[in-house]
Structures are given as structure tokens and as C-alpha cells.
Design a protein around this motif. Structure first.
Motif: not given
Length: 326
Positions: A47-49, A55-57, A92-93, A171-172
């Protein structure tokens, strides 16, 4: 002209189980036998991407181990530009799918590895390895046995539960649901004199003439006066304060007073230097003596020396000849 029908599509629709929906998508699912990638719905329906990040993932998951997946490498195969790809990688990060870790090779060289996880939630909550799972015990068939009466067994000591293991993938960038740091307070002058109060009030009340979207209420002006007074106390010019507060506001601007409070806090200029600091700038710096270059009289080699003469190699050669002649 009659509409041409695709007989293969018609046959595939006839094989879809159940009645076809009257609206919405109709899935024709054909099994893959080669060249396919499994993608979880947690990513495909995140929901948040953004769709670009999804698509890149998917593109990254389809790449083989060790393939280049930097911004420029992805831009050569994607129609999106480098800015959109960089923004997608940051998304994604932020959600744990992508991580950049620094690693040291046996040679001592430090490199940056890019790690992509297709299920970051599973790494945050790792499952118990299969080797640690207790093996199933097969109970034997019941056999009638006479057991003599004996004392009840001693109660077993309670076994402490195993300590929770640390997450394997952190996650950073904190997730959007992470608690935010408290806001910094509005800057205050060392003393809110009547002169500073009047000047700050006039500047805030006059902002709407230069930027109409910054029309403030009387309560907003009184609340922001100390922040503007702190800027004036630090020798900031009124026109510089006005530009710093009103330049390039977000569109649409919903809360002008909140934006002004944020900029007054985050863009606060430093205090002007004192007399001692200015005197240190004007103080003459100590001079360092630099030894000039000389040209060797024998080999014409350049060397540093306060006086002309011979370089070190020629001096050693002359000393060896003199010792041999003696």
C-alpha cells in the motif's frame, strides 16, 4: 465489417472455472515452465510503495546473483530515468526490501554490497530452524504392566525460555510508522526588548504583502514573534529573513504558520562573531621558512639547500674518492 475474434482467447475463457465476472479483471493463469520469478503479494500490492518501486523490485528479483543493480545499470534496461530509479530504490530501502552493507575483504579493502530481500518481514521475525525443531516421538503400543507403588517424582525445574534472537535484517531507514523525534522549540532571543518586539511584529504582519499565501492571524504573529526576534538579534536583515521564510513554499500551502515556525527553527543563522574572534582573523599569521631549490654543480640535479653546492649523492661520491685517495 465483423469484429474478429481470437479463437485461442475464447477457448481459454471457456476453460476458466466458475462463472465469468461481469466487470473487473478476468485472470487467465497459464503455468510457467521456465524463465519466471515468484513475487509475493506483499510486494505486488504494497500500500505504501509506488508502482515504479514495485516494478524496480520485480526487475531486481529477476536478475541473477551478482548482477549489477546500481542506478546507472538499471537505467540502461528501464525506460524510467535515473531520478525515478533512485527514488524507487530509496522507497525499497525504507521498507526493508533493499539494504546496502559495508564489508571488508580478506585483502583489507572495504566494499559496499547491495542486498535485496524478497520477504523482509520474514527476516525481522525469523522462523526456528528445522534442525532445532524437536523430532516427533512415536509412542509404543500400550502394554499392560503392573507398576509397584512408589514415591511421586520430584518436580522438574522450570526451563527458561530461549532468548529472542536479534533480527537478521534491519532497515537503514526507519519505517513510516516509527516514532518521530520531538520537534525543536522555537528560537528565543536573549532578551525580548520592546524594539525587537515591534520590529518582529511588523515583519510578520507585513509578510502577506510580499507573499499572499502567508496571511497570518494575530495569534500566529504573537507566537512567532520570539523566533523572528532571535533572527534580528543575530544581525539578520529584514529582507533576508523575509526571503528565507517565504521563498519556494510547498503547493498548496495548508499551514503557513507551521511552515514559518519550522523555517525559523531550522534555518536560524549563527550568532555574529565577537570582537576577539574578529581580532583573531586580522592577526598576522606566522610565516614559515621554505628551503629554496639549488642546482648541483656536478650532476645538475635539483635539491633543497640554503646555500649552493652539491647534492647528497655527489657529496657521498666525493667523500668516497677522497677517502680512497688518502
Amino acid at each position: 465489417m465483423d469484429t474478429q475474434h481470437n479463437t485461442a482467447l475464447t477457448r481459454a475463457l471457456a476453460e476458466v472455472p466458475g462463472p465469468l465476472p461481469t466487470s473487473g479483471v478476468i485472470h487467465i493463469t497459464l503455468p510457467h515452465t521456465d524463465r519466471f520469478t515468484v513475487v509475493g503479494n506483499h510486494l505486488a500490492q504494497h500500500p505504501d510503495l509506488s508502482c515504479t518501486a514495485v516494478g524496480i523490485a520485480v526487475r531486481i528479483q529477476s536478475l541473477p546473483q551478482g548482477a549489477k543493480m546500481g542506478i546507472k545499470a538499471l537505467a540502461t534496461h528501464c525506460k524510467e530515468g535515473e531520478k525515478r530509479i533512485a527514488a524507487a530504490l530509496r522507497e525499497l530501502e525504507a521498507h526493508g526490501y533493499l539494504r546496502r552493507v559495508r564489508d571488508r575483504l580478506p585483502s583489507g579493502r572495504i566494499i559496499t554490497r547491495t542486498v535485496f530481500c524478497n520477504r523482509p518481514a520474514a527476516l525481522l521475525h525469523p522462523r526456528r530452524p528445522a534442525a532445532e525443531a524437536p523430532a516427533p516421538v512415536q509412542e509404543p503400543a500400550p502394554v499392560p504392566v503392573r507398576i509397584p507403588m512408589a514415591a511421586p517424582p520430584a518436580p522438574e525445574a522450570p526451563v527458561a525460555p530461549p532468548a529472542p534472537s536479534a533480527p537478521l535484517f534491519v532497515p537503514r531507514v526507519p519505517p513510516p510508522t516509527a516514532p518521530k523525534a520531538p520537534r525543536r522549540p522555537l528560537p528565543q532571543p536573549s532578551e525580548l526588548t520592546p524594539e525587537l518586539d515591534r520590529a518582529a511584529t511588523a515583519l510578520l504582519s507585513d509578510l502577506h504583502r510580499h507573499a499572499p499565501q502567508f496571511t497570518l492571524s494575530e495569534d500566529d504573529v504573537r507566537r512567532l514573534v520570539p523566533g523572528v526576534a532571535a533572527w534580528l538579534e543575530r544581525a539578520a536583515r529584514p529582507d533576508a529573513i523575509r526571503r528565507a521564510l517565504t521563498d519556494d513554499p510547498p503547493q498548496p500551502l495548508k499551514h503557513p504558520a507551521k511552515l514559518l515556525a519550522h523555517r525559523l527553527t531550522e534555518l536560524l543563522p549563527p550568532a555574529p562573531p565577537g570582537v576577539d574572534a574578529l581580532a583573531a582573523l586580522d592577526r598576522p599569521r606566522p610565516r614559515f621558512t621554505v628551503t629554496p631549490f639549488q642546482t648541483c654543480e656536478d650532476c645538475d640535479r635539483a635539491f633543497r639547500s640554503p646555500t649552493p653546492g652539491h647534492c647528497r649523492d655527489c657529496r657521498e661520491t666525493r667523500a668516497a674518492y677522497a677517502q680512497a685517495a688518502a
